[in-house]
Design a protein around this motif. Structure first.
Motif, mmCIF file in Angstrom:
data_model
loop_
_atom_site.group_PDB
_atom_site.id
_atom_site.type_symbol
_atom_site.label_atom_id
_atom_site.label_comp_id
_atom_site.label_asym_id
_atom_site.label_seq_id
_atom_site.Cartn_x
_atom_site.Cartn_y
_atom_site.Cartn_z
ATOM 1 N N VAL A 69 6.822 -58.817 2.928
ATOM 2 C CA VAL A 69 7.886 -57.987 3.476
ATOM 3 C C VAL A 69 8.145 -58.444 4.907
ATOM 4 C CG1 VAL A 69 8.559 -55.653 4.142
ATOM 5 C CG2 VAL A 69 7.341 -56.025 2.000
ATOM 6 N N SER A 70 9.416 -58.743 5.218
ATOM 7 C CA SER A 70 9.779 -59.281 6.529
ATOM 8 C C SER A 70 10.477 -58.267 7.427
ATOM 9 C CB SER A 70 10.693 -60.495 6.363
ATOM 10 O OG SER A 70 10.027 -61.497 5.634
ATOM 11 N N ALA A 71 11.356 -57.436 6.856
ATOM 12 C CA ALA A 71 12.135 -56.516 7.689
ATOM 13 C C ALA A 71 12.817 -55.476 6.812
ATOM 14 C CB ALA A 71 13.190 -57.281 8.488
ATOM 15 N N ALA A 72 13.359 -54.471 7.469
ATOM 16 C CA ALA A 72 14.170 -53.457 6.786
ATOM 17 C C ALA A 72 15.236 -52.956 7.749
ATOM 18 C CB ALA A 72 13.296 -52.297 6.303
ATOM 19 N N VAL A 73 16.261 -52.348 7.179
ATOM 20 C CA VAL A 73 17.318 -51.728 7.973
ATOM 21 C C VAL A 73 17.527 -50.322 7.435
ATOM 22 C CG1 VAL A 73 19.717 -51.847 8.719
ATOM 23 C CG2 VAL A 73 18.415 -53.968 8.377
ATOM 24 N N LEU A 74 17.400 -49.335 8.320
ATOM 25 C CA LEU A 74 17.526 -47.923 7.953
ATOM 26 C C LEU A 74 18.631 -47.286 8.784
ATOM 27 C CD1 LEU A 74 14.417 -48.863 7.800
ATOM 28 C CD2 LEU A 74 13.925 -46.448 7.793
ATOM 29 N N GLN A 76 5.441 -51.836 -5.403
ATOM 30 C CA GLN A 76 4.700 -51.768 -6.661
ATOM 31 C C GLN A 76 5.290 -52.748 -7.659
ATOM 32 O OE1 GLN A 76 4.085 -47.859 -8.388
ATOM 33 N NE2 GLN A 76 4.112 -48.699 -10.443
ATOM 34 N N SER A 77 4.413 -53.408 -8.418
ATOM 35 C CA SER A 77 4.855 -54.234 -9.544
ATOM 36 C C SER A 77 4.082 -53.774 -10.773
ATOM 37 C CB SER A 77 4.612 -55.723 -9.276
ATOM 38 O OG SER A 77 3.231 -55.988 -9.153
ATOM 39 N N ARG A 78 4.702 -53.974 -11.942
ATOM 40 C CA ARG A 78 4.076 -53.484 -13.171
ATOM 41 C C ARG A 78 4.566 -54.302 -14.360
ATOM 42 N NH1 ARG A 78 5.630 -48.545 -12.538
ATOM 43 N NH2 ARG A 78 7.424 -48.650 -13.869
ATOM 44 N N GLU A 79 3.628 -54.648 -15.233
ATOM 45 C CA GLU A 79 3.953 -55.285 -16.510
ATOM 46 C C GLU A 79 2.855 -54.907 -17.491
ATOM 47 O OE1 GLU A 79 5.311 -59.623 -18.152
ATOM 48 O OE2 GLU A 79 3.559 -59.566 -16.861
ATOM 49 N N GLY A 80 3.204 -54.133 -18.510
ATOM 50 C CA GLY A 80 2.197 -53.669 -19.465
ATOM 51 C C GLY A 80 1.160 -52.816 -18.763
ATOM 52 N N THR A 81 -0.108 -53.186 -18.894
ATOM 53 C CA THR A 81 -1.176 -52.414 -18.252
ATOM 54 C C THR A 81 -1.517 -52.941 -16.860
ATOM 55 O OG1 THR A 81 -2.856 -53.799 -19.296
ATOM 56 C CG2 THR A 81 -2.220 -51.790 -20.472
ATOM 57 N N SER A 82 -0.872 -54.007 -16.429
ATOM 58 C CA SER A 82 -1.137 -54.579 -15.116
ATOM 59 C C SER A 82 -0.240 -53.930 -14.064
ATOM 60 C CB SER A 82 -0.886 -56.086 -15.145
ATOM 61 O OG SER A 82 -1.126 -56.642 -13.871
ATOM 62 N N THR A 83 -0.855 -53.421 -13.003
ATOM 63 C CA THR A 83 -0.111 -52.798 -11.904
ATOM 64 C C THR A 83 -0.693 -53.267 -10.579
ATOM 65 O OG1 THR A 83 0.327 -50.825 -13.216
ATOM 66 C CG2 THR A 83 0.567 -50.601 -10.857
ATOM 67 N N HIS A 84 0.172 -53.571 -9.636
ATOM 68 C CA HIS A 84 -0.242 -53.917 -8.277
ATOM 69 C C HIS A 84 0.544 -53.033 -7.309
ATOM 70 C CE1 HIS A 84 -1.518 -57.533 -10.427
ATOM 71 N NE2 HIS A 84 -2.370 -57.721 -9.435
ATOM 72 N N THR A 85 -0.127 -52.510 -6.297
ATOM 73 C CA THR A 85 0.530 -51.691 -5.279
ATOM 74 C C THR A 85 0.035 -52.115 -3.904
ATOM 75 O OG1 THR A 85 -1.174 -49.991 -5.383
ATOM 76 C CG2 THR A 85 0.764 -49.674 -6.788
ATOM 77 N N GLY A 86 0.847 -51.858 -2.906
ATOM 78 C CA GLY A 86 0.446 -52.138 -1.528
ATOM 79 C C GLY A 86 1.452 -51.559 -0.569
ATOM 80 N N GLN A 87 1.108 -51.567 0.701
ATOM 81 C CA GLN A 87 2.053 -51.081 1.702
ATOM 82 C C GLN A 87 1.859 -51.809 3.019
ATOM 83 O OE1 GLN A 87 1.038 -46.836 1.811
ATOM 84 N NE2 GLN A 87 0.472 -47.077 3.950
ATOM 85 N N THR A 88 2.898 -51.731 3.853
ATOM 86 C CA THR A 88 2.871 -52.342 5.177
ATOM 87 C C THR A 88 2.293 -51.354 6.178
ATOM 88 O OG1 THR A 88 5.049 -51.512 5.798
ATOM 89 C CG2 THR A 88 4.972 -53.659 4.667
ATOM 90 N N TRP A 107 8.159 -56.954 9.862
ATOM 91 C CA TRP A 107 6.766 -57.181 9.494
ATOM 92 C C TRP A 107 6.617 -58.650 9.130
ATOM 93 C CZ3 TRP A 107 9.650 -53.175 7.329
ATOM 94 C CH2 TRP A 107 9.217 -51.869 7.580
ATOM 95 N N ALA A 108 5.391 -59.092 9.056
ATOM 96 C CA ALA A 108 5.032 -60.362 8.420
ATOM 97 C C ALA A 108 3.787 -60.031 7.615
ATOM 98 C CB ALA A 108 4.776 -61.442 9.451
ATOM 99 N N GLU A 109 3.985 -59.145 6.632
ATOM 100 C CA GLU A 109 2.869 -58.607 5.863
ATOM 101 C C GLU A 109 3.065 -58.879 4.380
ATOM 102 O OE1 GLU A 109 1.622 -54.629 6.894
ATOM 103 O OE2 GLU A 109 2.595 -54.808 8.851
ATOM 104 N N THR A 110 1.968 -58.925 3.652
ATOM 105 C CA THR A 110 1.978 -59.241 2.229
ATOM 106 C C THR A 110 1.364 -58.071 1.454
ATOM 107 O OG1 THR A 110 1.741 -61.561 2.814
ATOM 108 C CG2 THR A 110 1.311 -60.974 0.524
ATOM 109 N N PRO A 111 2.166 -57.044 1.149
ATOM 110 C CA PRO A 111 1.616 -55.887 0.436
ATOM 111 C C PRO A 111 1.250 -56.175 -1.017
ATOM 112 C CG PRO A 111 3.952 -55.572 0.851
ATOM 113 C CD PRO A 111 3.555 -56.826 1.558
ATOM 114 N N LEU A 112 1.853 -57.195 -1.633
ATOM 115 C CA LEU A 112 1.470 -57.604 -2.980
ATOM 116 C C LEU A 112 0.967 -59.031 -2.911
ATOM 117 C CD1 LEU A 112 4.278 -56.264 -5.358
ATOM 118 C CD2 LEU A 112 2.119 -55.189 -4.722
ATOM 119 N N SER A 113 -0.245 -59.250 -3.418
ATOM 120 C CA SER A 113 -0.859 -60.565 -3.324
ATOM 121 C C SER A 113 -1.511 -60.928 -4.654
ATOM 122 C CB SER A 113 -1.908 -60.544 -2.209
ATOM 123 O OG SER A 113 -2.473 -61.804 -2.041
ATOM 124 N N GLY A 114 -1.298 -62.163 -5.076
ATOM 125 C CA GLY A 114 -1.930 -62.639 -6.294
ATOM 126 C C GLY A 114 -1.385 -62.016 -7.566
#
Length: 135
Positions: free
Chosen positions: A12-17, A41-53, A64-71
């Protein structure tokens, strides 16, 4: 062609609100700017990944220069990836906005991407900037 089992990171690099919330008021007391963070959040079948900045204080244009979802497998990212932007507050965080990210394999090149989510009944229009990078 991209291997559907290859692992990728979502950065995630940036946002505009907008300066005002859904009811037309400032985000914080005394008409203050929001303190945004992003949940992904990402999801496929029973696989789920979550994260936040991390939270960025008092801004409608956080970066940001953050990686909330990895691998995460490319097939999972394409199948179902969504984000939400929240305003961090002392007692209860406020939902700002968000939606599904329409990822395509052509976006898996590390280039900066941008997506705008329309306003909904519970959220305002928001824009997010992100990259999908090979792990």
């Amino acid at each position: 062609e991209i291997d559907p089992g290859a692992l990728w990171d979502l950065e995630v690099s940036a946002a505009v609100l907008p300066a005002q919330n859904k009811s037309g008021a400032g985000w914080d007391i005394f008409n203050g700017a929001p303190d945004p963070y992003v949940r992904v959040q990402s999801r496929e079948g029973t696989s789920t990944h979550t994260g936040q900045t991390q939270v960025k204080m008092d801004t409608t244009a956080p970066s940001w220069a953050e990686t909330p979802l990895s691998g995460v497998r490319s097939s999972e990212l394409v199948a179902n990836t969504s984000f939400e932007i929240w305003d961090s507050d002392v007692e209860f965080d406020d939902y700002v906005g968000g939606c599904a990210l329409p990822l395509r394999l052509s976006m898996f090149d590390g280039a900066l991407q941008s997506h705008t989510c329309p306003a909904t009944l519970s959220g305002v229009e928001v824009e997010i900037r992100y990259r999908v990078r090979h792990r």
